[in-house]
Design a protein around this motif. Structure first.
Motif, PDB file in Angstrom:
ATOM      1  N   ASP A 212      13.456   3.797  -4.865  1.00 46.75           N
ATOM      2  CA  ASP A 212      12.102   2.829  -4.779  1.00 46.75           C
ATOM      3  C   ASP A 212      11.058   3.789  -5.113  1.00 46.75           C
ATOM      4  O   ASP A 212      10.518   4.671  -4.363  1.00 46.75           O
ATOM      5  N   PRO A 213      10.163   3.233  -5.967  1.00 49.80           N
ATOM      6  CA  PRO A 213       8.884   3.870  -6.224  1.00 49.80           C
ATOM      7  C   PRO A 213       7.970   3.926  -4.887  1.00 49.80           C
ATOM      8  O   PRO A 213       7.412   5.142  -4.841  1.00 49.80           O
ATOM      9  N   ALA A 214       7.813   2.906  -4.209  1.00 54.23           N
ATOM     10  CA  ALA A 214       7.051   3.102  -3.062  1.00 54.23           C
ATOM     11  C   ALA A 214       7.537   4.428  -2.016  1.00 54.23           C
ATOM     12  O   ALA A 214       6.705   4.881  -1.492  1.00 54.23           O
ATOM     13  N   GLN A 215       8.906   4.313  -2.032  1.00 56.01           N
ATOM     14  CA  GLN A 215       9.494   5.375  -0.914  1.00 56.01           C
ATOM     15  C   GLN A 215       9.095   6.644  -1.736  1.00 56.01           C
ATOM     16  O   GLN A 215       8.627   7.465  -0.956  1.00 56.01           O
ATOM     17  N   GLN A 216       9.035   6.627  -2.892  1.00 56.01           N
ATOM     18  CA  GLN A 216       8.930   8.049  -3.659  1.00 56.01           C
ATOM     19  C   GLN A 216       7.493   8.471  -3.337  1.00 56.01           C
ATOM     20  O   GLN A 216       7.189   9.729  -3.103  1.00 56.01           O
ATOM     21  N   ALA A 217       6.661   7.560  -3.532  1.00 53.66           N
ATOM     22  CA  ALA A 217       5.096   7.766  -3.267  1.00 53.66           C
ATOM     23  C   ALA A 217       4.777   8.269  -1.829  1.00 53.66           C
ATOM     24  O   ALA A 217       4.131   9.215  -1.804  1.00 53.66           O
ATOM     25  N   GLU A 219       6.902   9.788   0.152  1.00 53.37           N
ATOM     26  CA  GLU A 219       7.738  10.986   0.426  1.00 53.37           C
ATOM     27  C   GLU A 219       6.626  12.120  -0.125  1.00 53.37           C
ATOM     28  O   GLU A 219       6.610  13.317   0.092  1.00 53.37           O
ATOM     29  N   ARG A 220       6.138  11.894  -1.450  1.00 51.96           N
ATOM     30  CA  ARG A 220       5.170  12.755  -1.988  1.00 51.96           C
ATOM     31  C   ARG A 220       3.883  12.996  -1.174  1.00 51.96           C
ATOM     32  O   ARG A 220       3.329  13.955  -0.799  1.00 51.96           O
TER      33      ARG A 220
END
Length: 271
Positions: A212-217, A219-220
């Motif tokens: 999920d892009p939101a989850q990736q952001a 986590e970053r």
């Protein structure tokens, strides 16, 4: 011969006709079986024994009868199919046919039996997974390595694996003769990993996981906060060390005690 066979059947037809009055549900099959039998007799009169055998066989399939079986065996014997003819005649002798039919079957069986040939199928190589066919008819597994009856004449035996012919042998045998037949079967091909998996019923499944892009952001951002916290913590530790060192270096010296006589004081009185 045809007239004798017809007279033998006539009694059977009459019985069938009498039965039809009480069991009309089989009228169509019975009528067709009777018609096929008469067609077989016409083929016998014309000495077309292949045609006679085909018509008698259809009639026997529809309405099994010892009389029809006897006539079918007679036609088969004329065209060299003595193995099947002999089995039909043996069935007639065991049936509930009248003595006239049984006697005729026994007489014909004595003439047919000596004509039956035999063969022995011997395999070499690797017959694993192979099925054998004699003249395009599948053979039982028990045929291999034993003497089996066969019609006299030319024959072909095939070894097939997964529907594909992998070996062939041809042979010829005379009436009453015996012949060994050897066929070399190649080993089965080595299966691929995909075929092994398919045979085991375990198809290869590839699972695709999409992030999920939101989850990736998130986590970053979390990793950045952790890094900043570590940097700040390290800086504060350095500052604390510097302060401590500075305090130690600039601390004033404490007054040293004066060495002297700690005995009781003496008061001197002047003159």
């Amino acid at each position: 011969m045809a007239r004798l066979l017809f007279s033998l059947l006539l009694a059977s037809v009459c019985v069938s006709g009498a039965t039809a009055q009480t069991a009309p549900e089989g009228t169509d099959e019975r009528a067709l079986a009777r018609s096929l039998f008469h067609q077989g007799l016409e083929c016998l009169d014309a000495e077309d024994f292949q045609c006679a055998a085909e018509r008698f066989a259809r009639s026997q399939e529809l309405r099994p009868s010892p009389v029809v079986a006897y006539n079918l065996a007679s036609a088969l014997a004329r065209i060299g199919q003595v193995v099947r003819a002999a089995e039909l005649l043996r069935w007639v002798r065991r049936s509930d046919a009248n003595e006239q039919v049984k006697t005729a079957a026994a007489t014909l069986l004595q003439q047919v039996t000596p004509r039956v040939a035999s063969w022995t199928l011997q395999t070499t190589g690797n017959p694993e997974g192979a099925t054998f066919y004699l003249d395009d008819r599948a053979l039982p597994e028990q045929t291999v390595g034993v003497r089996a009856p066969v019609d006299p004449g030319e024959h072909r035996v095939d070894a097939r694996r997964n529907g594909e012919t992998v070996a062939t042998a041809e042979f010829s045998v005379t009436e009453g003769g015996r012949v060994p037949v050897s066929i070399e079967v190649p080993p089965p091909p080595v299966p691929s990993p995909e075929e092994i998996a398919a045979q085991a019923g375990e198809p290869r499944v590839i699972t695709v996981v999409r992030e999920d892009p939101a989850q990736q952001a998130a986590e970053r951002a979390h990793r950045r906060r952790v890094r900043r916290g570590a940097i700040i913590g390290a800086a504060l530790a350095v500052v604390a060390v510097v302060v401590i060192v500075a305090v130690v270096v600039h601390e004033p010296e404490q007054a040293q005690p004066i060495a002297g006589n700690f005995g009781p004081g003496v008061v001197e009185i002047g003159e």
